[in-house]
Design an enzyme around this catalytic site. Structure first.
Site, PDB file in Angstrom:
ATOM      1  N   GLY A  86      65.190  13.633  58.193  1.00 10.59           N
ATOM      2  CA  GLY A  86      65.924  14.865  58.428  1.00 10.59           C
ATOM      3  C   GLY A  86      65.368  16.025  57.629  1.00 10.59           C
ATOM      4  CG  LEU A  87      66.392  17.241  54.074  1.00 14.58           C
ATOM      5  CD1 LEU A  87      65.733  16.905  52.760  1.00 14.58           C
ATOM      6  CD2 LEU A  87      67.503  18.255  53.869  1.00 14.58           C
ATOM      7  CB  CYS A  88      63.174  19.061  60.063  1.00 12.77           C
ATOM      8  SG  CYS A  88      63.886  17.655  60.884  1.00 12.77           S
ATOM      9  N   GLY A  89      66.073  21.344  59.669  1.00 11.57           N
ATOM     10  CA  GLY A  89      66.853  22.328  60.406  1.00 11.57           C
ATOM     11  C   GLY A  89      67.491  21.736  61.643  1.00 11.57           C
ATOM     12  CE1 TYR A  91      61.006  18.662  66.345  1.00 17.87           C
ATOM     13  CE2 TYR A  91      61.921  16.685  65.350  1.00 17.87           C
ATOM     14  CZ  TYR A  91      60.987  17.288  66.164  1.00 17.87           C
ATOM     15  OH  TYR A  91      60.057  16.531  66.801  1.00 17.87           O
TER      16      TYR A  91
END
Lengths: 285, 138
Positions: A86-89, A91
């Site tokens: 994760g940690l990709c907005g 996406y």
């Protein structure tokens, strides 16, 4: 009312978070550069393969092959590609939303089976208890032609054995660092368009017709899979890069505000102490 | 009439060769065949074998191919290779191990062995070995 010590603690914690997001941004940027280079090296190969397929189809050779399109589509496989981490907005969530919409709006939602590619999407689908035909689980974070070959072979097997009659891929197309787009792309079956047969250059086919088709179609499938994956990695890393840059910027803003509060509080404390001293000095005089 | 044609050899990992060529020899199912300038439009499927091409200055280059597709038309030749290596880049020991593995699998039979895949792997390994042996001292 937070004390001065609370504010100081808060500043320290925001600072260390910012260090992490900044590091992640840099890692994502490095991975993105590699992914973008992969997209570029792959492009002439992918274009060449589709052109070759087009030329072959235009020869109008009557041929039969298990990977060609079928008349009746009872079972449709939707390969949904997300990232492992994760940690990709937005996406991954935009992929999930598009996947649910795609299934809901399908002519026959019951006939759609999902193939999960990437840990996020398999977790999500399992929570929603969607029917998962196959779960590749891990996707990794960079393009590997070996991995793409495995995936292509698996899809080929599912299609050839009649487990599914059509395979589409739902993925994030990479446009630029600022823009991405979720699209659905058909990868199997491949249609023989005899309509266009006239006017095509008379190609010599070696080996003729059906045998060549047998060598060609699996490679077309592999090329489509590997081209999708290249774009997916470029999209994921650029999304993470942007998300982490935003997080770092937010932390800077927050730090500015907190520093202001801290300075004000410190000044207030000093003023208060000073007033006390002046007050008591006056009382003694 | 042109005496050269433009050749590009591509794999999914990148471009292997690009430039003017006077002749090219590759291997199809029926054996080795040659291509000169002004060849008729053709699509051919390649099998593991070597690929020899001569550039405009008469310099010869050899590649070790593990199959692919070749298309030629209007003096433009494009090869979409599964893999293409220079003989010097081949890991000879690895090819030997791959050959052994493939032979074992073919000999073993049963137990869900994909014969086509094993056979292809064997052909690729033998081709890598042969090309290396042939060009080792060049």
């Amino acid at each position: 009312m937070p004390t001065l010590r609370d504010i100081r603690r808060r500043i320290r914690s925001v600072e260390s978070t910012q260090k992490i997001t900044r590091a992640m941004q840099m890692v994502a940027a490095a991975k993105f550069n590699r992914a973008q280079a992969d997209v570029q090296t792959l492009r002439p190969f992918a274009e060449g393969m589709e052109a070759l397929l087009g030329h072959f189809l235009r020869c109008g050779e009557p041929a039969d092959h298990p990977l060609l399109a079928r008349e009746e589509i009872r079972k449709r496989a939707l390969v949904v590609v997300s990232s492992d981490r994760g940690l990709c907005g937005a996406y991954n969530s935009s992929i999930f939303r598009a996947a649910e919409k795609e299934i809901r709006e399908a002519e026959d939602p019951e006939g759609v089976g999902v193939i999960a590619l990437g840990r996020r999407v398999s977790d999500f689908l399992r929570r929603r208890s969607h029917k998962i035909l196959f779960d590749f689980e891990m996707l990794g974070d960079r393009l590997s032609t070996t991995g793409a070959r495995e995936i292509a072979l698996h899809l080929q097997h599912m299609y050839a054995t009649g487990e599914v009659d059509q395979v589409d891929v739902l993925y994030t197309r990479f446009i630029s660092t600022m823009s991405r787009e979720v699209v659905v792309k058909p990868v199997l079956g491949i249609r023989l368009d005899t309509e266009e047969a006239e006017g095509g250059a008379p190609y010599i086919l070696e080996p003729p017709g059906e045998q060549l088709l047998g060598d060609l179609l699996p490679r077309v499938l592999f090329t489509r899979v590997v081209a999708v994956l290249a774009e997916v990695f470029a999209s994921e890393h650029s999304a993470r890069m942007t998300a982490m840059r935003l997080a770092t910027d937010n932390a800077t803003e927050l730090l500015d505000e907190l520093t202001l509060v801290r300075n004000r509080m410190r000044q207030a404390a000093i003023t208060r102490e000073l007033a006390d001293i002046v007050g008591s000095a006056e009382a003694m005089a | 009439m042109a005496t050269t044609f433009h050749t590009r050899i591509l794999t999914a990992e990148g471009e292997i060769f690009e430039g003017a060529t006077t002749s090219l020899i590759a291997r199809s199912r029926d054996g080795y065949f040659g291509i000169l300038a002004n060849h008729a439009p053709m699509i051919a499927s390649l099998v593991p074998g070597k690929l020899v091409l001569k550039d405009g200055n008469g310099k010869e280059s050899v590649f070790c191919m593990s199959g692919g597709l070749l298309e030629v038309r209007d003096n433009e030749l494009r090869i979409l290779a599964d893999s293409a290596e220079l003989p010097g880049d081949i890991d000879y020991d690895r090819a030997c191990r791959a050959e052994e593995r493939a032979r074992e699998r073919l000999g073993g039979r049963g137990q869900g062995v994909d014969l086509d895949r094993a056979l292809l792997a064997l052909l690729r390994a033998i081709n890598r070995k042969k090309t290396t042996e042939e060009y080792r001292h060049v």
